[in-house]
Write a protein that holds these residues in place. Structure first.
Motif, PDB file in Angstrom:
ATOM      1  N   ILE A  58      62.664  53.820  39.139  1.00  0.00           N
ATOM      2  CA  ILE A  58      61.370  54.822  39.673  1.00  0.00           C
ATOM      3  C   ILE A  58      61.500  56.137  39.638  1.00  0.00           C
ATOM      4  CG2 ILE A  58      61.626  52.184  40.248  1.00  0.00           C
ATOM      5  CD1 ILE A  58      63.140  54.108  43.230  1.00  0.00           C
ATOM      6  N   TYR A  59      62.270  56.627  39.631  1.00  0.00           N
ATOM      7  CA  TYR A  59      62.113  58.531  39.767  1.00  0.00           C
ATOM      8  C   TYR A  59      62.112  59.410  38.888  1.00  0.00           C
ATOM      9  CZ  TYR A  59      63.481  58.354  44.504  1.00  0.00           C
ATOM     10  OH  TYR A  59      63.571  58.422  46.040  1.00  0.00           O
ATOM     11  N   ASP A  60      61.890  58.573  37.406  1.00  0.00           N
ATOM     12  CA  ASP A  60      60.346  59.046  35.911  1.00  0.00           C
ATOM     13  C   ASP A  60      59.393  59.603  36.472  1.00  0.00           C
ATOM     14  OD1 ASP A  60      61.193  58.389  32.972  1.00  0.00           O
ATOM     15  OD2 ASP A  60      58.970  59.187  33.627  1.00  0.00           O
ATOM     16  N   PRO A  61      59.365  60.752  35.952  1.00  0.00           N
ATOM     17  CA  PRO A  61      58.242  61.755  36.376  1.00  0.00           C
ATOM     18  C   PRO A  61      56.535  60.909  36.045  1.00  0.00           C
ATOM     19  CG  PRO A  61      59.465  63.031  34.315  1.00  0.00           C
ATOM     20  CD  PRO A  61      60.112  61.424  35.240  1.00  0.00           C
ATOM     21  N   LYS A  62      57.111  59.451  35.297  1.00  0.00           N
ATOM     22  CA  LYS A  62      55.873  58.837  34.755  1.00  0.00           C
ATOM     23  C   LYS A  62      54.987  57.700  35.688  1.00  0.00           C
ATOM     24  CE  LYS A  62      57.314  58.184  30.213  1.00  0.00           C
ATOM     25  NZ  LYS A  62      57.648  58.243  29.129  1.00  0.00           N
ATOM     26  N   VAL A  63      56.630  57.195  36.310  1.00  0.00           N
ATOM     27  CA  VAL A  63      56.692  56.456  37.968  1.00  0.00           C
ATOM     28  C   VAL A  63      55.683  57.204  38.708  1.00  0.00           C
ATOM     29  CG1 VAL A  63      57.227  54.863  39.474  1.00  0.00           C
ATOM     30  CG2 VAL A  63      58.184  55.382  37.262  1.00  0.00           C
ATOM     31  N   ASP A  64      53.591  56.539  39.519  1.00  0.00           N
ATOM     32  CA  ASP A  64      53.085  56.579  40.068  1.00  0.00           C
ATOM     33  C   ASP A  64      53.573  55.927  41.282  1.00  0.00           C
ATOM     34  OD1 ASP A  64      51.992  57.418  42.437  1.00  0.00           O
ATOM     35  OD2 ASP A  64      50.007  56.558  41.170  1.00  0.00           O
ATOM     36  N   PRO A  65      54.300  56.267  42.420  1.00  0.00           N
ATOM     37  CA  PRO A  65      54.833  56.462  43.334  1.00  0.00           C
ATOM     38  C   PRO A  65      54.266  55.126  44.376  1.00  0.00           C
ATOM     39  CG  PRO A  65      54.470  58.529  43.916  1.00  0.00           C
ATOM     40  CD  PRO A  65      54.249  58.001  43.040  1.00  0.00           C
ATOM     41  N   VAL A  66      52.980  55.239  44.147  1.00  0.00           N
ATOM     42  CA  VAL A  66      52.332  54.164  44.558  1.00  0.00           C
ATOM     43  C   VAL A  66      52.008  52.631  44.628  1.00  0.00           C
ATOM     44  CG1 VAL A  66      49.030  53.787  45.403  1.00  0.00           C
ATOM     45  CG2 VAL A  66      50.350  55.860  45.608  1.00  0.00           C
ATOM     46  N   GLN A  67      52.371  52.889  42.557  1.00  0.00           N
ATOM     47  CA  GLN A  67      52.178  51.418  42.519  1.00  0.00           C
ATOM     48  C   GLN A  67      53.681  50.982  42.260  1.00  0.00           C
ATOM     49  OE1 GLN A  67      51.165  53.061  38.105  1.00  0.00           O
ATOM     50  NE2 GLN A  67      51.079  50.793  37.616  1.00  0.00           N
ATOM     51  N   LEU A  68      55.016  51.851  42.361  1.00  0.00           N
ATOM     52  CA  LEU A  68      56.428  51.185  42.786  1.00  0.00           C
ATOM     53  C   LEU A  68      55.897  51.047  44.508  1.00  0.00           C
ATOM     54  CD1 LEU A  68      59.435  51.345  42.532  1.00  0.00           C
ATOM     55  CD2 LEU A  68      59.077  53.792  43.486  1.00  0.00           C
ATOM     56  N   ARG A  69      55.107  51.021  45.254  1.00  0.00           N
ATOM     57  CA  ARG A  69      55.354  50.982  46.202  1.00  0.00           C
ATOM     58  C   ARG A  69      55.107  49.109  46.882  1.00  0.00           C
ATOM     59  NH1 ARG A  69      53.646  56.602  48.364  1.00  0.00           N
ATOM     60  NH2 ARG A  69      55.286  58.017  48.316  1.00  0.00           N
ATOM     61  N   ALA A  70      53.734  48.765  45.518  1.00  0.00           N
ATOM     62  CA  ALA A  70      53.363  48.037  45.673  1.00  0.00           C
ATOM     63  C   ALA A  70      54.054  46.643  45.535  1.00  0.00           C
ATOM     64  CB  ALA A  70      52.169  47.920  44.512  1.00  0.00           C
ATOM     65  N   LYS A  71      55.261  47.207  44.323  1.00  0.00           N
ATOM     66  CA  LYS A  71      56.413  46.482  43.838  1.00  0.00           C
ATOM     67  C   LYS A  71      57.125  45.742  45.102  1.00  0.00           C
ATOM     68  CE  LYS A  71      56.414  45.942  38.917  1.00  0.00           C
ATOM     69  NZ  LYS A  71      57.598  46.638  38.224  1.00  0.00           N
ATOM     70  N   VAL A  72      57.745  47.650  45.714  1.00  0.00           N
ATOM     71  CA  VAL A  72      58.531  47.100  46.904  1.00  0.00           C
ATOM     72  C   VAL A  72      57.971  47.866  47.856  1.00  0.00           C
ATOM     73  CG1 VAL A  72      61.003  48.511  47.278  1.00  0.00           C
ATOM     74  CG2 VAL A  72      59.854  48.207  44.750  1.00  0.00           C
ATOM     75  N   GLY A  73      58.211  46.680  49.057  1.00  0.00           N
ATOM     76  CA  GLY A  73      56.951  46.234  49.892  1.00  0.00           C
ATOM     77  C   GLY A  73      58.277  46.546  51.385  1.00  0.00           C
ATOM     78  N   MET A  74      58.211  47.227  52.877  1.00  0.00           N
ATOM     79  CA  MET A  74      58.650  47.856  53.242  1.00  0.00           C
ATOM     80  C   MET A  74      58.121  47.723  55.120  1.00  0.00           C
ATOM     81  SD  MET A  74      60.073  51.604  53.376  1.00  0.00           S
ATOM     82  CE  MET A  74      61.622  51.898  54.728  1.00  0.00           C
ATOM     83  N   VAL A  75      58.884  47.102  55.884  1.00  0.00           N
ATOM     84  CA  VAL A  75      59.094  46.817  57.475  1.00  0.00           C
ATOM     85  C   VAL A  75      59.732  48.084  57.264  1.00  0.00           C
ATOM     86  CG1 VAL A  75      58.946  45.293  58.947  1.00  0.00           C
ATOM     87  CG2 VAL A  75      58.490  44.304  56.219  1.00  0.00           C
ATOM     88  N   PHE A  76      59.159  48.351  58.746  1.00  0.00           N
ATOM     89  CA  PHE A  76      59.571  49.003  59.597  1.00  0.00           C
ATOM     90  C   PHE A  76      60.093  48.683  60.832  1.00  0.00           C
ATOM     91  CE2 PHE A  76      56.370  51.291  57.036  1.00  0.00           C
ATOM     92  CZ  PHE A  76      57.055  52.549  56.241  1.00  0.00           C
ATOM     93  N   GLN A  77      60.824  50.284  61.370  1.00  0.00           N
ATOM     94  CA  GLN A  77      61.339  49.812  62.380  1.00  0.00           C
ATOM     95  C   GLN A  77      61.267  49.406  64.204  1.00  0.00           C
ATOM     96  OE1 GLN A  77      64.612  53.155  63.417  1.00  0.00           O
ATOM     97  NE2 GLN A  77      65.258  52.443  65.628  1.00  0.00           N
ATOM     98  N   LYS A  78      60.058  50.305  64.182  1.00  0.00           N
ATOM     99  CA  LYS A  78      59.275  49.709  65.334  1.00  0.00           C
ATOM    100  C   LYS A  78      57.998  48.961  64.588  1.00  0.00           C
ATOM    101  CE  LYS A  78      56.375  52.697  68.672  1.00  0.00           C
ATOM    102  NZ  LYS A  78      55.527  53.615  68.832  1.00  0.00           N
ATOM    103  N   PRO A  79      57.670  48.425  64.754  1.00  0.00           N
ATOM    104  CA  PRO A  79      56.024  47.252  64.198  1.00  0.00           C
ATOM    105  C   PRO A  79      54.896  48.405  64.424  1.00  0.00           C
ATOM    106  CG  PRO A  79      57.237  45.949  66.368  1.00  0.00           C
ATOM    107  CD  PRO A  79      58.008  47.469  66.180  1.00  0.00           C
ATOM    108  N   ASN A  80      54.401  48.188  63.388  1.00  0.00           N
ATOM    109  CA  ASN A  80      53.377  49.646  63.496  1.00  0.00           C
ATOM    110  C   ASN A  80      52.244  48.353  63.249  1.00  0.00           C
ATOM    111  OD1 ASN A  80      54.584  49.396  60.679  1.00  0.00           O
ATOM    112  ND2 ASN A  80      54.961  50.889  60.389  1.00  0.00           N
ATOM    113  N   PRO A  81      51.598  47.436  63.276  1.00  0.00           N
ATOM    114  CA  PRO A  81      50.417  47.077  62.830  1.00  0.00           C
ATOM    115  C   PRO A  81      48.804  48.441  63.069  1.00  0.00           C
ATOM    116  CG  PRO A  81      50.224  46.519  65.011  1.00  0.00           C
ATOM    117  CD  PRO A  81      51.838  47.127  64.540  1.00  0.00           C
ATOM    118  N   PHE A  82      48.013  47.949  62.225  1.00  0.00           N
ATOM    119  CA  PHE A  82      47.054  48.934  61.985  1.00  0.00           C
ATOM    120  C   PHE A  82      45.948  48.648  63.094  1.00  0.00           C
ATOM    121  CE2 PHE A  82      47.244  48.786  57.033  1.00  0.00           C
ATOM    122  CZ  PHE A  82      48.041  49.920  56.772  1.00  0.00           C
ATOM    123  N   PRO A  83      45.457  49.427  63.788  1.00  0.00           N
ATOM    124  CA  PRO A  83      45.173  48.921  65.181  1.00  0.00           C
ATOM    125  C   PRO A  83      43.330  48.442  64.510  1.00  0.00           C
ATOM    126  CG  PRO A  83      44.897  50.988  64.409  1.00  0.00           C
ATOM    127  CD  PRO A  83      45.604  51.090  63.318  1.00  0.00           C
TER     128      PRO A  83
END
Lengths: 444, 265
Positions: free
Chosen positions: B86-111
């Motif tokens: 995933i650290y290959d220069p050809k990898v776009d982090p945005v595409q990666l984050r669609a595959k690897v979702g994340m939930v954060f410490q504090k609930p952060n729903p969009f308003p």
């Protein structure tokens, strides 16, 4: 636990105190707090007092500018009178004669003395004959009908009614004589001289130095409007784009730090410096027209940009980073995160900053001095949109400045009146800022 | 350092979802993650435990390249997702984050509304062709987030108006709505009360059927309850990584033992 047990553990013996008795330390603390509150209340009272004094003096001095003294007469002219007058050599004199007769008639109806001459009427009304003649030549169907005329009185008649000119201060008999004041009093008594609302002040253009009664702020309101349009169209996109880039995308290095420091410095640069910059760059180098709202708007844009950038960056910074994380976490790109989430949340702050920046620009006089928008007499309203940007015009604060520096005391109250109009615009912009902030404000 | 190479041979290649090789993370001059090697299995809950500042959250944020947003952070080494670096220069982090979702410490729903919170990811990734499909995705995600029953009648209400536990489950629903393959959770229960925590833990257990879940937690009980694999981090090192049962009953490293028995940390 008893006191004995404290002692046995080697703790210092504690004096038993009652909660109902206030000790010295607490008393001193309470006194300090009371003193501080008193200072606060006093400071607010002083502020409010000065505000009230300011508002009162502005309104008292400025209100007369919104009314004007008029000689109001019902007037009837037959076809025969018209033909007779048109046949004479001094045609306007003939019309003046009709007017004098009409005014005499009014006075005699009420049994008052009516021995005044044409000179008196001319001192009161300027040259009313030409106004009447123009009306009848343009509207011949009015002949034989009763027409209600409101003729603007001379500036000193106006001054006499508003108290600016009194019998004691009447000096220059060229403009007004003591006998004229008696005539004015009589005419006021019969209702021929009245005060009416001066629309010309709000819609009209500036007049020459000898005619304060005809001066209006309308043309300079339009000048200010076109300037604000330039400022809005340029400073909003440039300011917001610059802030978003600096805040969200730019790398943190010495160069962006330098830019940041300089933007803060620019916000503190005196506005006259921007004026001389505008003169050098826009007029002398780029040969844009002098005294034009376009140039004024460009100069004010330069002045407003730092304000807008600083307030926009502050409101972008105030958006919690968790929102950015949330957007990036579901796979939004940096730009999507900024435009879909951060920017809408920062909107109230950005709009407030923008409107405050615009209000500041609206009231700015110094830079306009240097690009020729002060001291210029706008003779009429601009024709068309392009002319609005490029034709010479004045702006509200510049117009006020011009009036304040003229000799005729009639302009003095025009200046105050102009300040009232300017303040109305500023207040409504601030109200708009508050409404927008309330409307867009969202909690997170 | 605990050697994961021996364990790996016992698993077939298909079971490995993420494998990290010699990962180093620096925050400026601070060496925050030292030479971490770990293989995270598919359809498994993996817990990262360790004292505060041990680097477990930092390592988690490497897996979806959230550390890219921090200017001073620098990552070395390889992290392979399904065998791709995933650290290959050809990898776009945005595409990666669609595959690897994340939930954060504090609930952060969009308003925004509950619906828009969940629909945002599918919208920007173009997962739905029309409104009906989007509705379906939102409903499925909210059901997976175990919050559908509570919010189905007020999808237009703002997400920020929910209670803390509901907000966190909404965030989980938002994360699963983009159909990720891996779900990273950074102390998802630290801001929640015990009842909400229990709900979220139950949800994590269900999510295991579809995703590889990596959870960072301060609570060892939580790690023991929800995870099948546990990794213990200490001072930037991965000290021990094994089956959760084994870590909590027979830890091999004395530091792990000290930590789980409460002597350090």
């Amino acid at each position: 636990m008893t006191e004995a047990s404290f002692d046995s553990q080697g703790a210092p013996a504690r004096k038993r105190t009652s909660l109902t008795v206030t000790d010295e330390r607490t008393k001193a603390r309470n006194r300090a707090e009371t003193r501080f509150r008193a200072y606060g209340v006093a400071a607010i009272c002083v502020g409010v007092f000065f505000l009230i004094v300011l508002a009162f003096s502005i309104i008292r001095s400025g209100l007369p500018a919104f009314t004007q003294t008029v000689v109001a007469v019902d007037f009837q002219l037959s076809q025969q009178d018209f033909d007779e007058a048109e046949a004479q050599l001094f045609k306007t004199k003939a019309y003046e004669g009709f007017l004098i007769e009409a005014i005499r008639g009014k006075l005699e109806e009420r049994g008052l003395e009516a021995d005044f001459d044409a000179g008196a009427i001319e001192r009161l009304l300027g040259k009313p004959g030409s106004t009447l003649r123009e009306h009848y030549r343009a509207n011949q169907q009015d002949l034989g009908q009763e027409v209600y005329f409101q003729l603007a009185a001379a500036s000193r008649v106006d001054g006499y009614l508003t108290g600016r000119v009194t019998r004691d201060t009447l000096q220059d008999s060229r403009f007004l004589q003591m006998s004229d004041l008696d005539l004015i009093d009589e005419l006021v008594a019969v209702g021929v001289i009245t005060r009416s609302f001066n629309w010309n002040f709000i819609t009209g253009a500036d007049s020459g130095v000898d005619d304060p009664g005809g001066a209006g702020i309308g043309a300079s309101v339009i000048g200010s409007f076109f300037m604000m349009l330039v400022v809005l169209v340029l400073s909003l996109p440039i300011g917001v784009a610059a802030s978003i880039y600096l805040e969200e995308f730019a790398p943190q290095n010495w160069f962006t730090d330098l830019i940041e420091v300089n933007i803060s410095n620019l916000a503190a640069v005196p506005s006259i410096v921007f004026g001389i910059l505008g003169l050098a760059v826009f007029i002398q180098f780029m040969h844009l027209p002098q005294s034009a709202p376009l140039v004024g708007g460009l100069v004010l844009t330069l002045m407003t940009l730092p304000t807008i950038i600083i307030s926009t960056r502050a409101s972008l910074k105030a958006v919690p980073p968790s929102i950015r994380d949330a957007a990036l976490g579901v796979g939004a790109s940096k730009m999507q995160a900024v435009f879909h989430h951060v920017l809408p949340l920062a909107m109230p702050g950005i709009l407030t900053g923008l409107i405050i920046g615009l209000a500041q620009a609206l009231g700015e006089t110094a830079p306009l001095l240097l690009i020729g928008m002060v001291g210029f007499v706008a003779r009429g309203n601009p024709e068309g949109i392009v002319a609005g940007f490029t034709e010479p015009n004045s702006a509200m604060p510049a117009q006020i400045y011009t009036w304040a520096s003229r000799a005729d005391p009639g302009f003095y109250e025009k200046a105050w009146g102009g300040i009232i109009i300017l303040l109305i615009f500023l207040l409504s912009m601030n109200v708009l800022a508050i409404i927008l902030r309330r409307r867009f404000e969202r909690r997170w | 350092m605990y050697d994961t190479q021996n364990k790996e041979s016992a698993l077939s290649q298909d079971d490995i979802k993420i494998s990290a090789r010699n990962v180093q993370v620096y925050y400026g001059d601070n060496h925050a993650i030292k030479d971490v090697n770990v293989d995270i299995e598919d359809k498994t809950v993996t817990a990262f435990i360790g004292p505060s500042g041990c680097g477990k959250s930092t390592f988690l944020r490497c897996i979806n390249r959230m550390n890219d947003t921090i200017d001073v952070a620098r990552v070395e080494g390889d992290i392979l997702l399904d065998g791709e670096n995933i650290y290959d220069p050809k990898v776009d982090p945005v595409q990666l984050r669609a595959k690897v979702g994340m939930v954060f410490q504090k609930p952060n729903p969009f308003p925004k509304s509950i619906y828009d919170n969940v629909a945002y990811g599918p919208r920007i990734h173009g997962l739905a062709r029309n409104k009906a499909e989007l509705d379906e995705i939102v409903e499925r995600a909210l059901k997976r987030g175990a919050i559908w029953e509570e919010v189905k009648d007020r999808l237009t209400a703002p997400g920020t108006g929910l209670s803390g536990g509901q907000q966190q489950r909404l965030c989980i629903a938002r994360a699963v709505a983009t159909e990720p393959e891996v779900l990273l959770m950074d102390e998802p229960c630290s801001a929640l009360d015990p009842i909400a925590t229990a709900q979220v833990e139950e949800l994590i257990d269900e999510l295991r059927q579809n995703y590889s879940v990596v959870i960072v937690t301060h609570s060892m009980q939580q790690a023991a309850r929800v995870s099948q694999k546990t990794a213990f981090f200490h001072l930037g090192n991965l000290v021990e990584y094994d089956d959760t049962d084994k870590i909590f009953t027979q830890p091999e490293d004395p530091r792990t033992e000290s930590y789980i028995t409460g002597r350090i940390g």
